[in-house]
Design a protein around this motif. Sequence first.
Motif, PDB file in Angstrom:
ATOM      1  N   SER A 172       0.835  -1.202   0.000  1.00  0.00           N
ATOM      2  CA  SER A 172       0.000   0.000   0.000  1.00  0.00           C
ATOM      3  C   SER A 172       0.869   1.250   0.000  1.00  0.00           C
ATOM      4  CB  SER A 172      -0.897   0.016   1.243  1.00  0.00           C
ATOM      5  OG  SER A 172      -0.117   0.251   2.405  1.00  0.00           O
ATOM      6  N   VAL A 173       0.262   2.375  -0.387  1.00  0.00           N
ATOM      7  CA  VAL A 173       0.976   3.645  -0.370  1.00  0.00           C
ATOM      8  C   VAL A 173       1.464   3.968   1.029  1.00  0.00           C
ATOM      9  CG1 VAL A 173       0.699   6.146  -0.671  1.00  0.00           C
ATOM     10  CG2 VAL A 173      -0.192   4.579  -2.398  1.00  0.00           C
ATOM     11  N   ASP A 174       0.635   3.712   2.029  1.00  0.00           N
ATOM     12  CA  ASP A 174       1.043   4.001   3.412  1.00  0.00           C
ATOM     13  C   ASP A 174       2.225   3.149   3.838  1.00  0.00           C
ATOM     14  OD1 ASP A 174      -1.003   5.809   3.439  1.00  0.00           O
ATOM     15  OD2 ASP A 174      -1.915   5.076   5.286  1.00  0.00           O
ATOM     16  N   ASP A 175       2.186   1.845   3.504  1.00  0.00           N
ATOM     17  CA  ASP A 175       3.312   0.977   3.859  1.00  0.00           C
ATOM     18  C   ASP A 175       4.593   1.455   3.184  1.00  0.00           C
ATOM     19  OD1 ASP A 175       2.084  -0.772   5.611  1.00  0.00           O
ATOM     20  OD2 ASP A 175       1.481  -2.183   4.057  1.00  0.00           O
ATOM     21  N   TYR A 176       4.454   1.833   1.922  1.00  0.00           N
ATOM     22  CA  TYR A 176       5.618   2.333   1.186  1.00  0.00           C
ATOM     23  C   TYR A 176       6.158   3.614   1.824  1.00  0.00           C
ATOM     24  CZ  TYR A 176       8.122   4.693  -2.603  1.00  0.00           C
ATOM     25  OH  TYR A 176       9.045   5.380  -3.343  1.00  0.00           O
ATOM     26  N   ALA A 177       5.261   4.535   2.176  1.00  0.00           N
ATOM     27  CA  ALA A 177       5.686   5.780   2.810  1.00  0.00           C
ATOM     28  C   ALA A 177       6.397   5.508   4.130  1.00  0.00           C
ATOM     29  CB  ALA A 177       4.473   6.686   3.031  1.00  0.00           C
ATOM     30  N   GLY A 199      12.171   4.210   7.192  1.00  0.00           N
ATOM     31  CA  GLY A 199      12.862   3.215   7.995  1.00  0.00           C
ATOM     32  C   GLY A 199      12.005   2.197   8.690  1.00  0.00           C
ATOM     33  N   VAL A 200      10.678   2.215   8.466  1.00  0.00           N
ATOM     34  CA  VAL A 200       9.811   1.214   9.078  1.00  0.00           C
ATOM     35  C   VAL A 200       9.808  -0.012   8.170  1.00  0.00           C
ATOM     36  CG1 VAL A 200       7.491   0.683   9.900  1.00  0.00           C
ATOM     37  CG2 VAL A 200       8.399   3.012  10.140  1.00  0.00           C
ATOM     38  N   LYS A 201      10.395  -1.118   8.618  1.00  0.00           N
ATOM     39  CA  LYS A 201      10.632  -2.274   7.756  1.00  0.00           C
ATOM     40  C   LYS A 201       9.705  -3.449   8.059  1.00  0.00           C
ATOM     41  CE  LYS A 201      15.478  -1.019   7.087  1.00  0.00           C
ATOM     42  NZ  LYS A 201      16.889  -1.456   7.199  1.00  0.00           N
ATOM     43  N   LEU A 219       1.139   8.168   9.663  1.00  0.00           N
ATOM     44  CA  LEU A 219       1.386   6.944   8.908  1.00  0.00           C
ATOM     45  C   LEU A 219       1.881   5.799   9.779  1.00  0.00           C
ATOM     46  CD1 LEU A 219       3.141   8.502   5.771  1.00  0.00           C
ATOM     47  CD2 LEU A 219       0.745   7.855   6.026  1.00  0.00           C
ATOM     48  N   THR A 220       2.144   6.068  11.057  1.00  0.00           N
ATOM     49  CA  THR A 220       2.574   5.007  11.963  1.00  0.00           C
ATOM     50  C   THR A 220       1.749   5.076  13.241  1.00  0.00           C
ATOM     51  OG1 THR A 220       4.258   6.305  13.144  1.00  0.00           O
ATOM     52  CG2 THR A 220       4.947   5.252  11.087  1.00  0.00           C
ATOM     53  N   ALA A 221       1.948   4.081  14.075  1.00  0.00           N
ATOM     54  CA  ALA A 221       1.243   4.052  15.359  1.00  0.00           C
ATOM     55  C   ALA A 221       2.129   4.569  16.489  1.00  0.00           C
ATOM     56  CB  ALA A 221       0.790   2.624  15.664  1.00  0.00           C
ATOM     57  N   ARG A 222       3.207   5.245  16.120  1.00  0.00           N
ATOM     58  CA  ARG A 222       4.136   5.740  17.136  1.00  0.00           C
ATOM     59  C   ARG A 222       3.508   6.845  17.985  1.00  0.00           C
ATOM     60  NH1 ARG A 222       9.241   6.929  13.104  1.00  0.00           N
ATOM     61  NH2 ARG A 222       9.832   4.760  12.658  1.00  0.00           N
ATOM     62  N   TRP A 247       4.488  11.463   9.114  1.00  0.00           N
ATOM     63  CA  TRP A 247       3.283  12.093   8.570  1.00  0.00           C
ATOM     64  C   TRP A 247       3.342  12.118   7.053  1.00  0.00           C
ATOM     65  CZ3 TRP A 247      -0.465  13.549  12.012  1.00  0.00           C
ATOM     66  CH2 TRP A 247      -0.073  13.650  13.354  1.00  0.00           C
ATOM     67  N   GLY A 248       2.173  12.145   6.429  1.00  0.00           N
ATOM     68  CA  GLY A 248       2.115  12.233   4.976  1.00  0.00           C
ATOM     69  C   GLY A 248       1.066  13.237   4.543  1.00  0.00           C
ATOM     70  N   ALA A 249       1.381  13.986   3.470  1.00  0.00           N
ATOM     71  CA  ALA A 249       0.416  14.923   2.897  1.00  0.00           C
ATOM     72  C   ALA A 249      -0.661  14.116   2.175  1.00  0.00           C
ATOM     73  CB  ALA A 249       1.109  15.871   1.929  1.00  0.00           C
ATOM     74  N   VAL A 250      -1.897  14.246   2.631  1.00  0.00           N
ATOM     75  CA  VAL A 250      -2.991  13.398   2.165  1.00  0.00           C
ATOM     76  C   VAL A 250      -3.147  13.462   0.645  1.00  0.00           C
ATOM     77  CG1 VAL A 250      -5.470  12.983   2.288  1.00  0.00           C
ATOM     78  CG2 VAL A 250      -4.207  13.591   4.368  1.00  0.00           C
ATOM     79  N   GLU A 251      -3.255  14.662   0.107  1.00  0.00           N
ATOM     80  CA  GLU A 251      -3.512  14.801  -1.336  1.00  0.00           C
ATOM     81  C   GLU A 251      -2.363  14.268  -2.180  1.00  0.00           C
ATOM     82  OE1 GLU A 251      -6.093  18.126  -3.096  1.00  0.00           O
ATOM     83  OE2 GLU A 251      -4.994  19.096  -1.476  1.00  0.00           O
TER      84      GLU A 251
END
Length: 401
Positions: free
Chosen positions: A102-107, A112-114, A371-374, A380-384
């Motif tokens: 997914s885009v979120d996983d990729y972001a 560094g989240v592996k 984008l994480t549960a930290r 963070w990611g820009a939604v658009e």
Amino acid sequence: MESEQAEWAWPPHMPEVRQWRQRARGGTAADRMLTEVTIMRPPLIARRQPRFDGQLLASMEACVLEIAALDHSHGAELAALETLLLRTESVASSKIEHIDASVDDYARALHGVKSNPSATSMAASTAALAALIGSVGAGAELEVSMILMAHLALMLDDPSESAYAGRFRDLQNWIGGSDYSPRNAVYVPPAPETVVEYMADLVTFANRTDLPVLTQAAIVHAQFESIHPFTDGNGRIGRALINTVLRRRGATRRVVVPLASALVARRAEYFDVLGEYREGRIEPIVRSFTTASVIAAREAQVSASRIAGMQPRWRREVAARRGSAADRLLDRLIGAPIFSASEAEDAIGGATSSVYAGIERLHAAGVIRPLTARTRNQVWGAVELLDELADLAVRIEAAAH
């Protein structure tokens, strides 16, 4: 007349029968009993001169104009477009290898989240593409060492391939067929001891300046795939070479043409034209790449137009005081749509509490999302812009059909 035809001909790959012995036992009895394999030897291409009809040459010229129009986008959206297209191309190239996330996983993987191996692989593909393109900035020549460095970036974190990261293969590989031997393989590349010579020849061809740029990019890619110089990652490095040639020849200055997205949409055709290249027919792959480039450039222009309207809209939604932390975050968000809290703090300065308050203001306005549960140093990611990353690939795929 015969000598003229020979000079301009593009010879097919030639078969060569070699002795075969399994290095590690496995597979069926037929795998274990295999004693011979037919490898394919591509021609050396450093000085070869392809020739095409006027119609295809005109199509290639029109395509380069489309790419140039994309590369001349103005203002703040260019930085965002550069980032967006680099990631779009890397993601699409991974999908050709059936690597998806997914885009979120990729972001998250970019920061560094592996936890998702596919996303980690996509992030590595982005690093490899950036390394190769960066190596030919300002018209510098492509070097074999830079291809090896890009492969190192791609494969270093792959648990099954890290030993071969940044190294040419020293064993025989093959495409398709059995996992344990080249029995029934679709294609068997040249012997490992020939790889160094082939790659030196390829780089010489890639550094020429007397060829139509799209012809050069297509042939460099096809020849690399035929050499198959690595134990893994050949497809992604080979596709990264396409934009590397475009950058070196000045067809692009900053943006990446998301060709792989168009190739994903017509995967069977993509592999078919590679097969035709190996038979000595180079026009199909050049024609295919020309069509794909036009589609990719036009859809990327749509993204550029959309990006141009994002920042003014964000400012209206956030309504931040000029010079505040939220305002300074918006200034950099268009060019850095994925960021951690610590990166934001380093980038805009000021009190930590103000930076976190600015982030929260953008979050409350729906401009960014976590984008994480930290609980600490959230990504963070820009939604658009994340949505545009996904939508661009969808539009290219639809246009390619």
